[in-house]
Scaffold this motif. Sequence first.
Motif, PDB file in Angstrom:
ATOM      1  N   ALA A 138       0.836  -1.207   0.000  1.00  0.00           N
ATOM      2  CA  ALA A 138       0.000   0.000   0.000  1.00  0.00           C
ATOM      3  C   ALA A 138       0.865   1.250   0.000  1.00  0.00           C
ATOM      4  O   ALA A 138       0.561   2.226  -0.705  1.00  0.00           O
ATOM      5  CB  ALA A 138      -0.924  -0.003   1.217  1.00  0.00           C
ATOM      6  N   GLN A 139       1.944   1.238   0.766  1.00  0.00           N
ATOM      7  CA  GLN A 139       2.865   2.376   0.777  1.00  0.00           C
ATOM      8  C   GLN A 139       3.534   2.556  -0.583  1.00  0.00           C
ATOM      9  O   GLN A 139       3.668   3.683  -1.072  1.00  0.00           O
ATOM     10  CB  GLN A 139       3.928   2.190   1.859  1.00  0.00           C
ATOM     11  CG  GLN A 139       3.458   2.437   3.277  1.00  0.00           C
ATOM     12  CD  GLN A 139       4.538   2.149   4.295  1.00  0.00           C
ATOM     13  OE1 GLN A 139       4.990   1.010   4.439  1.00  0.00           O
ATOM     14  NE2 GLN A 139       4.965   3.179   5.001  1.00  0.00           N
ATOM     15  N   ALA A 142       1.097   4.045  -3.005  1.00  0.00           N
ATOM     16  CA  ALA A 142       0.899   5.467  -2.703  1.00  0.00           C
ATOM     17  C   ALA A 142       2.103   6.296  -3.141  1.00  0.00           C
ATOM     18  O   ALA A 142       1.947   7.402  -3.663  1.00  0.00           O
ATOM     19  CB  ALA A 142       0.635   5.649  -1.207  1.00  0.00           C
ATOM     20  N   ALA A 145       2.017   6.816  -6.887  1.00  0.00           N
ATOM     21  CA  ALA A 145       1.003   7.810  -7.240  1.00  0.00           C
ATOM     22  C   ALA A 145       1.501   9.225  -6.964  1.00  0.00           C
ATOM     23  O   ALA A 145       1.322  10.137  -7.789  1.00  0.00           O
ATOM     24  CB  ALA A 145      -0.293   7.537  -6.468  1.00  0.00           C
ATOM     25  N   VAL A 146       2.159   9.418  -5.820  1.00  0.00           N
ATOM     26  CA  VAL A 146       2.692  10.738  -5.483  1.00  0.00           C
ATOM     27  C   VAL A 146       3.828  11.109  -6.426  1.00  0.00           C
ATOM     28  O   VAL A 146       3.932  12.267  -6.867  1.00  0.00           O
ATOM     29  CB  VAL A 146       3.164  10.769  -4.016  1.00  0.00           C
ATOM     30  CG1 VAL A 146       3.892  12.082  -3.714  1.00  0.00           C
ATOM     31  CG2 VAL A 146       1.980  10.614  -3.075  1.00  0.00           C
ATOM     32  N   ILE A 218       4.408   9.325   3.758  1.00  0.00           N
ATOM     33  CA  ILE A 218       4.071   7.950   3.380  1.00  0.00           C
ATOM     34  C   ILE A 218       5.141   6.969   3.836  1.00  0.00           C
ATOM     35  O   ILE A 218       4.841   5.895   4.359  1.00  0.00           O
ATOM     36  CB  ILE A 218       3.874   7.856   1.851  1.00  0.00           C
ATOM     37  CG1 ILE A 218       2.703   8.736   1.427  1.00  0.00           C
ATOM     38  CG2 ILE A 218       3.638   6.413   1.426  1.00  0.00           C
ATOM     39  CD1 ILE A 218       2.555   8.878  -0.070  1.00  0.00           C
ATOM     40  N   LEU A 238      -0.784  16.908  -0.898  1.00  0.00           N
ATOM     41  CA  LEU A 238      -1.358  16.377  -2.133  1.00  0.00           C
ATOM     42  C   LEU A 238      -2.231  17.411  -2.832  1.00  0.00           C
ATOM     43  O   LEU A 238      -2.218  17.528  -4.065  1.00  0.00           O
ATOM     44  CB  LEU A 238      -2.171  15.116  -1.828  1.00  0.00           C
ATOM     45  CG  LEU A 238      -1.383  13.939  -1.250  1.00  0.00           C
ATOM     46  CD1 LEU A 238      -2.312  12.768  -0.958  1.00  0.00           C
ATOM     47  CD2 LEU A 238      -0.273  13.512  -2.200  1.00  0.00           C
TER      48      LEU A 238
END
Length: 262
Positions: A138-139, A142, A145-146, A218, A238
């Motif tokens: 999950a990290q 993320a 995506a960032v 994150i 974000l």
Amino acid sequence: MPALRAIYTIWLRDLIRFAREKSRIISMLGQPLLYLLIVGNGMSATFQLSAARVEGFNYLLFMYPGIIGMSVLFTSIFSAISIVWDREFGFLKEVLVAPVPRWSVAVGKALGGSTIAMLQGSILLLLAPFLGLKMSFAQLFALLAVLFLIAFSLTSLGITIASRMETMEGFQMMMNFLVMPLFFLSGAMFPLKGLPDWMDKVMHLDPLTYGVDALRHIMYGQMPALKTLTRFSLPHDLLVVAAMATVLISLGTISFSRQNHN
């Protein structure tokens, strides 16, 4: 449909060119690794931060998200150099006279550069286990995506500048003047706390500031000694990066749409 096809074509062209340029991949990874392995280790041994008194603080780990941001910054900004290159060799003229909206070409370039920059940054994520950093899937998702969001914002900035440059030399001089301040003012090398007022204000204008801060949130969500050095909340980071990306791609498409194909 013509606009979507143009976006996909430009995006795919940039990825194919990147895959064929092995030296570019190596060179774009060399400088971040140099900073991490030499500068990071040197500063962690000789430079004492007030935060170093916090139990569990590790300067090399603190610097790691900033180095990933550095890789994304360099790759994103310099991916826009292909616009100047295409202008000099005539390919841009062919694109501008094609029956597709010009904004789609700019968006395709932004997506292509962003994808490449994200891939470059993700390669550096392979160093995490060697730094003693464990992350969940999950990290990692993320983080990717960032990284893409940061890259899209910075690539759009590069497109805005490149679309106004006539020569490769002019673009490179502008980038050399811009890239390093963006990096050093992002908080990649030092915490964003206790700084002079003028520097604090300039940092708020740097999209990489919020990107690096988001990466730290994150990566170090379960490491209080490092998370306390973040400046903003993750939603705030974000939101600002997304807003800057929207503004910069708008400026980039407007600037690109004014290109003269003669």
